[in-house]
Design an enzyme around this catalytic site. Structure first.
Site, mmCIF file in Angstrom:
data_model
loop_
_atom_site.group_PDB
_atom_site.id
_atom_site.type_symbol
_atom_site.label_atom_id
_atom_site.label_comp_id
_atom_site.label_asym_id
_atom_site.label_seq_id
_atom_site.Cartn_x
_atom_site.Cartn_y
_atom_site.Cartn_z
ATOM 1 N N LYS A 83 0.799 -1.201 0.176
ATOM 2 C CA LYS A 83 -0.113 -0.228 0.182
ATOM 3 C C LYS A 83 0.693 0.740 -0.205
ATOM 4 O O LYS A 83 0.364 1.890 -0.509
ATOM 5 C CB LYS A 83 -1.286 0.055 1.366
ATOM 6 C CG LYS A 83 -2.027 -0.875 0.753
ATOM 7 C CD LYS A 83 -3.000 -0.668 2.201
ATOM 8 C CE LYS A 83 -4.221 -1.625 1.770
ATOM 9 N NZ LYS A 83 -5.138 -1.548 2.808
ATOM 10 N N ASN A 128 -6.477 0.079 13.945
ATOM 11 C CA ASN A 128 -6.606 -1.088 15.369
ATOM 12 C C ASN A 128 -5.882 0.113 16.962
ATOM 13 O O ASN A 128 -5.308 1.398 16.593
ATOM 14 C CB ASN A 128 -5.879 -1.817 15.600
ATOM 15 C CG ASN A 128 -4.571 -2.073 15.271
ATOM 16 O OD1 ASN A 128 -3.318 -1.713 15.909
ATOM 17 N ND2 ASN A 128 -4.129 -1.384 14.342
ATOM 18 N N ALA A 130 -4.332 -1.032 19.536
ATOM 19 C CA ALA A 130 -2.665 -1.114 19.905
ATOM 20 C C ALA A 130 -2.249 -0.509 19.351
ATOM 21 O O ALA A 130 -0.545 0.805 19.773
ATOM 22 C CB ALA A 130 -3.040 -2.255 19.917
ATOM 23 N N CYS A 186 -13.509 -3.132 9.370
ATOM 24 C CA CYS A 186 -14.703 -3.068 8.519
ATOM 25 C C CYS A 186 -14.439 -4.617 8.267
ATOM 26 O O CYS A 186 -15.435 -4.752 6.935
ATOM 27 C CB CYS A 186 -14.107 -1.779 7.827
ATOM 28 S SG CYS A 186 -12.569 -2.280 6.822
#
Length: 259
Positions: A83, A128, A130, A186
């Site tokens: 990405k 997330n 964390a 999601c």
């Protein structure tokens, strides 16, 4: 700023609050973006378009076909690519004059300590708790403003956590690490693409305002977006004087200033 750059950024320069000085600050700025997915896509594209001088991208994921409904920096042709590589290609297509560093790795505490220290603004586009808490700890430790967003289903939220301001909370003041928050993804519940894009675009806006010196920022407020009702609400946020993340760092900075 040469003539080409002045022409490219003329619509920002025309803004009284922005001007040439603001554009110069943006061009000299360094933004760290954690996550190059749904939120990170509009962040990366708008920061590149605005001429942020240096942008560092961190994401360990690959482009997947299921991403393309909302992750607008990526294309069908780049499915399977990292990405960060895909996003950097899209950014350079918009503005080849900026410097982009990519890290196709999951951000850990050691990496964040180095990258956050070198940045002027940090934009958290992770998915997330964390990672969000790790990013927040590094931002608090290095006194760097954090633009944090989140989106799931039809709902999104945004705030700026800037502990350079004594009144501003950090992320952990608002979302304690030991709190029992239900983490949802999601991939399980879905995400409405335009909502993700709305929050990411607002993150880019806050990051550019911080770089250009345009106030006020979202520090001390939590903006919530309901994509079904197309409605924004905002809450005032207070810092936690007993916060295990930022209280000690604030006290240390205050004592150094007092000297």
């Amino acid at each position: 700023m040469d003539d080409d750059a002045l022409l490219r950024h003329s619509r920002h320069v025309l803004l009284e609050e922005y001007g040439i000085d603001g554009q110069m600050r943006v061009g000299a700025g360094h933004v760290l973006v954690i996550g190059a997915g749904g939120l990170g896509s509009p962040v990366c594209l708008y920061l590149a378009a605005a001429g942020v001088g240096r942008i560092t991208l961190v994401d360990d994921d690959l482009v997947d076909l299921t991403n393309l409904q909302r992750q607008i920096a990526h294309t069908t042709a780049r499915v399977g690519q990292a990405k960060v590589t895909s996003a950097a290609e899209a950014m350079r297509a918009i503005n080849p004059d900026i410097a982009i560093a990519t890290h196709a790795l999951r951000a850990d505490a050691a990496m964040l300590a180095t990258l956050v220290a070198a940045a002027d603004v940090v934009v958290d586009c992770s998915d997330n708790f964390a990672t969000r808490h790790a990013v927040n700890r590094a931002c608090v430790a290095h006194a760097k403003p954090l633009v944090a967003g989140a989106a799931i289903r039809f709902d999104g939220q945004l705030s700026v956590y800037d502990t350079r301001d004594e009144a501003s909370p950090c992320y952990a003041c608002v979302f304690p690490a030991d709190a029992d928050f239900e983490e949802t993804r999601c991939a399980v519940l879905g995400a409405f693409g335009p909502v993700v894009g709305t929050i990411g675009t607002l993150q880019a806006s806050e990051a550019l305002k911080l770089l250009a010196g345009i106030s006020p920022s979202m520090a001390g407020r939590l903006l919530m977006f309901d994509g079904r009702a197309t409605q924004f609400d905002s809450l005032r946020l207070a810092r936690d004087p007993e916060c295990p993340v930022c209280a000690a760092h604030r006290a240390g900075r205050w004592s150094k200033t007092a000297r």
